[in-house]
Structure formats: C-alpha cells, structure tokens
Write an enzyme that holds these catalytic residues in place. Structure first.
Site, PDB file in Angstrom:
ATOM      1  N   SER A  20      39.393  42.025  32.225  1.00  0.00           N
ATOM      2  CA  SER A  20      40.329  42.928  32.049  1.00  0.00           C
ATOM      3  C   SER A  20      41.730  42.737  31.856  1.00  0.00           C
ATOM      4  O   SER A  20      42.401  43.526  31.071  1.00  0.00           O
ATOM      5  CB  SER A  20      40.262  44.034  33.099  1.00  0.00           C
TER       6      SER A  20
ATOM      7  N   SER B  85      40.015  46.184  30.492  1.00  0.00           N
ATOM      8  CA  SER B  85      40.505  47.631  30.835  1.00  0.00           C
ATOM      9  C   SER B  85      41.760  47.828  31.211  1.00  0.00           C
ATOM     10  O   SER B  85      42.566  48.723  31.140  1.00  0.00           O
ATOM     11  CB  SER B  85      39.778  48.188  32.286  1.00  0.00           C
TER      12      SER B  85
ATOM     13  N   LYS C 260      49.537  48.621  36.104  1.00  0.00           N
ATOM     14  CA  LYS C 260      48.195  49.394  35.796  1.00  0.00           C
ATOM     15  C   LYS C 260      48.028  50.395  36.681  1.00  0.00           C
ATOM     16  O   LYS C 260      48.097  50.090  38.055  1.00  0.00           O
ATOM     17  CB  LYS C 260      47.102  48.302  35.841  1.00  0.00           C
TER      18      LYS C 260
HETATM   19  N1  GLN Z   1      34.424  44.975  30.848  1.00  0.00           N
HETATM   20  C1  GLN Z   1      34.230  44.653  32.204  1.00  0.00           C
HETATM   21  C2  GLN Z   1      33.453  45.678  32.865  1.00  0.00           C
HETATM   22  O1  GLN Z   1      33.597  46.837  32.223  1.00  0.00           O
HETATM   23  C3  GLN Z   1      35.390  44.181  32.910  1.00  0.00           C
HETATM   24  C4  GLN Z   1      36.275  44.837  33.409  1.00  0.00           C
HETATM   25  C5  GLN Z   1      37.492  44.338  34.236  1.00  0.00           C
HETATM   26  O2  GLN Z   1      37.757  43.279  34.244  1.00  0.00           O
HETATM   27  N2  GLN Z   1      37.860  45.230  35.240  1.00  0.00           N
HETATM   28  O3  GLN Z   1      33.413  45.547  34.348  1.00  0.00           O
END
Ligand code: GLN
Length: 482
Positions: free
Chosen positions: A176, A152, A77
């Site tokens: 994410s 994400s 990532k």
């Molecule tokens: N959807 C969550 C957020 O926007 C999780 C994102 C993540 O785990 N990085 O914070």
C-alpha cells in the site's frame, strides 16, 4: 515559490530565508484549493496548520532551536491517529471518530517541527489497491484523472505527486505504500517489519504492516526514515536501529553489488509490455552502474498472494471485530435489537470489500478449515522466509517492477477480485518476509508512471537507499501537470 521542491531543498530554502514557513503553508493550501476538488487526495485538514507555521517562523526569527523539518507540510494517511483530529480509515463506521492521542511516527515528525497539513484518502481500512474502496469516493491519479492512483495509500501518493505537500506517511501491509508510489511516480519505502513503530496506526493485519515515508526523492525518504525509525516502548515489535543515519553515504553507489532479478516477478506472461520493457531498461541501468544482475527464482512467491490474503483476512476478521458500536462508532437507536441483530446493524456501514475480508477471515481459520487454509498460509510464509534468507546469502538486492501493470482505469478491475489481487503479486513477498522494499519512479509511458521495486535484507535500509538513489540518478522524469 516552487511547491514541488524536495524536503531537503525546502529545509535549505527556509534556512536561507527564501520564504517563510507561513508563506509556504499558505501557498500549499492555495494549491490544495486549486487541485483537490479534482484529485480528492485529502479527507480532512489541520485547522491550526497556519498558526503552527507562524509559531515556527517566530522561533526562527528569534534564533531558537528548530526541529529538522522546519515546518514542512506533511500529509498523513487517515488510518493514523493525530490527537484531536478525525481518523476515519475512509470508513463510515469511524465517520466521527476523534483520535484521543497521536501515534509515534506522527509525533516524532511533529517533535521535529513538521506540520501535519491534513489526513489523506485510502481504501477503507487500507484494504485495496486503487482507493476505489474508500467510503468517501476515490482519489484520482494526477497524471491522468481517468486512472486510479493506486492504493491503499492513494491519497498520500496523490498529495505528494501533485505538490499539495512535501511528503506523506503511508502504511503498507501488502504494497500500500509502494503500489501508489509507483502509480503516481513518487518514492515509497516499506521499512523492515519493526523498524518503525505502529503505535497509533489502526490495525488491519498487524503481523505484516509498517508505516513508511512517501516522498519526492530517495534522499527525502532517508531523511524521514531517520526521524520516524527506531525503538518505541509503545510498540513491542520495534527494533533498536542505534539511530542509524540513512542519509550518510547515500551516494556510495552500487558497483560490484549482486542483484537478483526475481524470475517469477518479471515473468513476461504476468507483465504488461510497457512494464516488461521498463524492467529490462532498469536491469541495463543497474549493470551500467557496475552491479551484476542475475535471474533468481523465488519459488514460493507463486503462492504469496494466496497466503497473503488468507493471513490478512484472518487478522482483519479479528481486528475489525472491535467496531461493534460500543467502543467506537456512529449513533443509532439500539432499542429493540437483540445481540445478533444489533451487531449486524452496527456493521451495516462497512463497505463491500471489508465485509468480504471479514467473512473470509471468519472462515479460513475456523475449526475444520484452518489446516487447509490458515495453517497452510503460515507454512508458505515460513518457507518464503527460508528462501529469502538463502537468497540474501548470495545477493545484495532483489529487483522487480513494483506493480506488474501500469495504472488502470476506474472500474476496470474492481469486479474481478482475482485479477485485482494479482496486482499485489510483486509487493506482498516483502511483507510476508518482513524485508524492506522501495519503489523508485523509473519511467512515464503513454503518460502514466512505472516504478521499479528494490528489496534488501532485513535492516539493510541503508544499502537499499543507496541502490535506490543510484537508480534515481539515472533517470530524468517530467513533472506532473495539473
Ligand atoms: N492490496 C492489498 C490488500 O488489499 C494491500 C493493502 C495494504 O498494503 N494495506 O490487502
């Protein structure tokens, strides 16, 4: 050559001499060339991947010692540093940022002769759940390109699910890793907070996030966790796991184990019909495997999403303050700006979601408001931890669907922030309490995946992976066609 093989099968094939590392890496790049225009999993590629492959082949043919990964292609990532390559966090603010060092999880893989094939797409600074907030365009779900791949770590999930590489590293602050794993039908593990070093991970909300493996199989997840886990003196939150072998006895089964089905996370009003049906099927499968399933209420989970966004915005507000175009950033002529207008200009390349979080993150912990918002959120967090600790005195695992709904279409949710955030309902609890959680591919319904989430007590990854393995063995899912 089957590019869809698991990491463990890849290792066996290389050992058998079925193909060389160079051949596999070459074919992986051909595959990427064929599908990535459509899928957009990657933001950049490693120019020296083929050279590395040749080097490993040379060492294999001269019987030198080879690391456990035998040159397998792994994507990372794009919020993790790999020395000498770009780390953009899918933000325009870091468009030209070159990492000065390699983070621990990545360097442990490289030490074991994994080849980092490229960096994958994400929501800007990992804020989001669909990759629609990437400043470089969304990734597409390989099961149906009209649908989001989750986020994400969406690019990571797509790259594994579409067989562009063997496995990927994602990061999970509130879901994410697990959300895109569920949406793309791969395995995604969020380890116990502190089990994997975050050195070299660009911070979003560091009290909650973890790096974890995104893989084709549960065994591969254990295999990668063996490599990346354990104490690291560059990250003082890391825990010594005594080099635990997560692959050992992974097939031990779950007969006699007690599983709590989290009432709030399986509430028929909150789940789509297809996800509800899949959850009931999964409960039946766990019982057929000899486990005892029982409903259990996790009362504080009702407030988990609100607490999660309050805490993460606060941490993001402070973490992202460093993008002031002095230490990191892009070129612009600052002559004529005074301090405030300079900072506004420097931040003007941040996307709308990041700005929203930063504004919220300035407000909720501020004098006069902190008691109502930030401190309350911390109370929810500590009550949730107490609840979880009590529950794990009686239960071995907790289960739920990973995400309450199946993948949705691009644009369908982005303009409704509250319903967007509620997509995280089932995943954020594991982050707020620090426990490990895994998403296991369970079903394809109407051509789109559904994953089941299993959670376990702190540092119980070994038993968590045994349960995930047992569930995985009860299902047989089609390969993605792209
Ligand atoms: N959807 C969550 C957020 O926007 C999780 C994102 C993540 O785990 N990085 O914070």
């Amino acid at each position: 050559m089957n590019l869809g093989i698991s990491a463990l099968n890849y290792v066996n094939s290389i050992k058998n001499g079925d193909f060389t590392v160079e051949e596999f890496i070459e074919k992986s790049f051909e595959r990427i060339k064929k599908v990535d225009d459509k899928l957009h999993a990657f933001l950049s590629f490693n120019d020296i991947a083929l050279e590395k492959a040749k080097g490993i082949d040379r060492r294999i043919s001269s019987n030198q010692k080879i690391g456990q990964c035998f040159g397998m292609p792994i994507s990372v990532k794009d919020n993790m540093c790999v020395e000498g390559t770009k780390t953009t966090c899918a933000s325009k603010v870091l468009e030209n940022f070159i990492s000065p060092y390699t983070g621990t999880a990545v360097s442990r893989l490289e030490t074991e002769d994994a080849i980092i094939i490229g960096k994958t797409n994400l929501d800007e600074f990992a804020m989001g759940l669909s990759t629609e907030f990437s400043a470089y365009g969304s990734s597409k779900n390989p099961w149906n390109v009209d649908y989001v791949p989750g986020g994400s770590s969406g690019g990571s999930a797509v790259s594994v699910s579409a067989n562009e590489c063997i496995a990927s590293l994602g990061s999970d602050t509130g879901g994410s890793i697990r959300n895109p794993a569920s949406f793309c039908s791969i395995v995604g593990l969020k380890p116990t907070y502190g089990l994997v070093s975050r050195f070299g991970l660009v911070s979003y909300a560091n009290s909650l996030e973890q790096i974890g493996p995104m893989t084709k199989t549960v065994e591969d997840s254990a295999f990668l966790l063996n490599i990346i886990s354990g104490i690291d003196h560059n990250d003082n939150t890391t825990i010594d796991n005594k080099n635990q072998d997560y692959l050992k006895d992974i097939d031990a089964g779950i007969a006699g184990k007690k599983i709590g089905v989290v009432t709030e996370m399986t509430n028929p009003n909150g789940l789509s019909t297809s996800v509800l049906n899949a959850t009931n099927d999964a409960i039946k499968k766990f019982e057929d495997l000899g486990a005892n399933c029982e409903q259990v209420s996790l009362g504080m989970s009702k407030y988990a999403v609100a607490a999660y966004y309050t805490i993460t915005s606060t941490e993001a507000g402070s973490n992202l303050a460093r993008y002031d175009n002095i230490r990191y950033g892009y070129e612009f002529d600052s002559s004529g700006f005074e301090f405030n207008s300079y900072i506004s200009q420097a931040r003007s390349k941040l996307g709308p979601e990041v700005i929203r979080r930063m504004i919220l993150g300035g407000f909720v912990p501020s004098a006069g408001h902190a008691g109502k918002y930030f401190l309350k959120a911390l109370k929810v967090k500590s009550k949730l931890i107490t609840e979880i600790n009590n529950i794990f005195k009686k239960f071995d695992y907790l289960i739920s669907p990973t995400v309450p709904i199946q993948p949705f279409k691009f644009g369908e949710k982005i303009n409704d922030p509250v319903s967007f955030m509620l997509v995280d309902f089932n995943t954020v609890t594991a982050n707020l309490t620090g426990i490990p959680a895994i998403s296991v591919p369970f079903k394809i319904e109407d051509g789109l995946p559904i994953g089941i989430q299993i959670m376990a007590n702190h540092m119980d990854e070994h038993s968590l992976l045994q349960a995930a393995y047992a569930l995985e063995k009860t299902v047989s899912l089609p390969e993605v066609e792209i």
